[in-house]
Design a protein around this motif. Structure first.
Motif, PDB file in Angstrom:
ATOM      1  N   MET A  57      73.026  31.726  63.529  1.00 58.83           N
ATOM      2  CA  MET A  57      74.090  31.561  64.856  1.00 58.83           C
ATOM      3  C   MET A  57      73.091  31.164  65.929  1.00 58.83           C
ATOM      4  SD  MET A  57      75.815  34.768  64.123  1.00 58.83           S
ATOM      5  CE  MET A  57      77.478  34.524  65.397  1.00 58.83           C
ATOM      6  N   GLN A  58      71.938  31.917  66.174  1.00 61.83           N
ATOM      7  CA  GLN A  58      71.091  31.402  67.449  1.00 61.83           C
ATOM      8  C   GLN A  58      70.691  29.517  66.476  1.00 61.83           C
ATOM      9  OE1 GLN A  58      69.366  35.329  69.013  1.00 61.83           O
ATOM     10  NE2 GLN A  58      68.855  35.320  66.631  1.00 61.83           N
ATOM     11  N   GLN A  59      70.276  29.640  65.580  1.00 65.54           N
ATOM     12  CA  GLN A  59      69.892  28.104  65.519  1.00 65.54           C
ATOM     13  C   GLN A  59      71.283  27.040  66.015  1.00 65.54           C
ATOM     14  OE1 GLN A  59      68.237  28.425  61.913  1.00 65.54           O
ATOM     15  NE2 GLN A  59      66.479  29.872  62.460  1.00 65.54           N
ATOM     16  N   VAL A  60      71.792  27.314  65.458  1.00 62.47           N
ATOM     17  CA  VAL A  60      73.427  26.347  64.368  1.00 62.47           C
ATOM     18  C   VAL A  60      74.164  26.372  66.542  1.00 62.47           C
ATOM     19  CG1 VAL A  60      75.593  25.645  63.684  1.00 62.47           C
ATOM     20  CG2 VAL A  60      73.630  26.417  62.571  1.00 62.47           C
ATOM     21  N   MET A  61      75.085  27.539  66.713  1.00 59.90           N
ATOM     22  CA  MET A  61      75.528  27.881  67.821  1.00 59.90           C
ATOM     23  C   MET A  61      75.481  26.676  68.658  1.00 59.90           C
ATOM     24  SD  MET A  61      78.413  30.381  66.720  1.00 59.90           S
ATOM     25  CE  MET A  61      78.944  30.916  67.853  1.00 59.90           C
ATOM     26  N   GLY A  62      76.525  26.227  69.362  1.00 61.58           N
ATOM     27  CA  GLY A  62      76.392  25.470  70.790  1.00 61.58           C
ATOM     28  C   GLY A  62      75.775  25.972  71.677  1.00 61.58           C
ATOM     29  N   GLN A  63      77.035  27.426  71.842  1.00 62.54           N
ATOM     30  CA  GLN A  63      76.910  28.247  72.620  1.00 62.54           C
ATOM     31  C   GLN A  63      76.081  29.762  72.509  1.00 62.54           C
ATOM     32  OE1 GLN A  63      78.801  28.920  75.792  1.00 62.54           O
ATOM     33  NE2 GLN A  63      76.944  30.324  76.047  1.00 62.54           N
ATOM     34  N   PRO A  64      75.090  29.375  73.091  1.00 57.30           N
ATOM     35  CA  PRO A  64      73.578  30.855  72.913  1.00 57.30           C
ATOM     36  C   PRO A  64      74.559  32.502  73.121  1.00 57.30           C
ATOM     37  CG  PRO A  64      73.570  29.233  75.103  1.00 57.30           C
ATOM     38  CD  PRO A  64      74.294  28.585  74.292  1.00 57.30           C
ATOM     39  N   PHE A  65      73.949  33.308  72.389  1.00 57.87           N
ATOM     40  CA  PHE A  65      73.967  34.143  72.666  1.00 57.87           C
ATOM     41  C   PHE A  65      74.089  34.583  73.976  1.00 57.87           C
ATOM     42  CE2 PHE A  65      72.781  38.970  72.344  1.00 57.87           C
ATOM     43  CZ  PHE A  65      73.820  39.171  71.774  1.00 57.87           C
ATOM     44  N   GLN A  66      74.628  35.867  74.423  1.00 57.49           N
ATOM     45  CA  GLN A  66      74.197  35.934  75.407  1.00 57.49           C
ATOM     46  C   GLN A  66      74.865  37.274  75.741  1.00 57.49           C
ATOM     47  OE1 GLN A  66      76.584  33.634  78.682  1.00 57.49           O
ATOM     48  NE2 GLN A  66      78.172  33.243  77.527  1.00 57.49           N
ATOM     49  N   ARG A  67      73.867  38.458  76.659  1.00 61.14           N
ATOM     50  CA  ARG A  67      74.828  39.806  76.694  1.00 61.14           C
ATOM     51  C   ARG A  67      75.264  40.593  77.835  1.00 61.14           C
ATOM     52  NH1 ARG A  67      72.831  42.937  73.099  1.00 61.14           N
ATOM     53  NH2 ARG A  67      70.307  42.011  71.989  1.00 61.14           N
TER      54      ARG A  67
END
Length: 266
Positions: A96-106
């Motif tokens: 997910m972190q490699q592919v998703m254009g929107q980065p994970f955010q806390r």
């Protein structure tokens, strides 16, 4: 990430969860084409999204953690509103972190509100657990945002949903989370996915909500794995300046979304 809303207007969120997409739009799970069901949900939401402040995605975007599912998901979403997501037990967080254009955010700041996203998924495990580092980070965030209204988003529920088989999969160390939240006086609600149904529980004064899946739903109050006839759906959430929450669920219309109730698991 910080978002702003005009004074006195409710901050509007939509929670989508448990899409279970495959590598392409032909994938079928439990008798449901999950891309088509998500498309139908997005079509139902079309008129509301222009006024929405955040789409909160609470995990299991993919059926099997494949990169193609995440690409398909982002292709199906509108460019507005802003998006925040977290992984579920069927997801691959690294992919997910490699592919998703929107980065994970806390953290997403929404005026006087703060939405905090917690990771309860454990690789190779169906049930949820919050890592020690996750709890430590949450403690720091709760101190940092002690003057805000706080809502939490997490994949696994920390409380029972009155389904014996699903209750075995709740956050394993929920008591540790409970202690942290009881030390704060600004937790307004917890929103979870995973259980494919609408449920509300009172966790010593903190409301805990689950949301329907965008594909198929699990039968309420079931002892063992069982699907029901409810169609795909989503949860809407309105956050008011005074700390009050209005929320409810919507299901799409039509009889074309009947899951295969002979399915015994996936």
């Amino acid at each position: 990430m910080s978002l702003h809303s005009p004074d006195h207007r409710a901050i509007k969120l939509v929670q989508l969860t448990d899409c279970h997409l495959g590598q392409d739009d032909q994938f079928v799970l439990a008798g449901i084409n999950t891309a088509e069901s998500l498309k139908a949900v997005m079509s139902r939401l079309h008129g509301e999204l222009a006024d929405c402040d955040l789409l909160a995605i609470t995990g299991d975007i993919a059926a099997d953690g494949e990169a193609g599912a995440y690409r398909l998901f982002e292709q199906m979403l509108p460019t507005i509103p802003p998006l925040a997501w977290l992984p579920g037990n069927h997801d691959n967080f690294d992919v997910m972190q490699q592919v998703m254009g929107q980065p994970f955010q806390r953290v997403v700041q929404l005026g006087r509100w703060v939405a905090i996203f917690l990771v309860s998924a454990v690789p190779g495990q169906v049930a949820g657990k919050l890592a020690a580092s996750e709890l430590t980070l949450l403690e720091k965030l709760l101190a940092e945002y002690r003057n805000h209204h706080v809502v939490l988003f997490v994949h696994h529920p920390p409380t029972s949903v009155d389904c014996r088989w699903l209750d075995k999969q709740r956050i394993e160390n929920h008591s540790s989370l409970h202690r942290l939240l009881q030390q704060a006086d600004n937790i307004r609600g917890v929103f979870s996915g995973h259980v494919h149904q609408n449920y509300l529980s009172d966790w010593d004064g903190i409301p805990v909500y689950s949301a329907p899946s965008t594909c198929f739903q699990f039968a309420p109050a079931s002892d063992d794995f069982e699907l029901c006839r409810q169609p795909p759906g989503y949860r809407w959430i309105n956050l008011h300046e005074d700390g009050c929450i209005e929320t409810g669920v919507e299901f799409i219309d039509g009889n074309n979304w009947q899951a295969d109730r002979h399915c015994i698991g996936y």
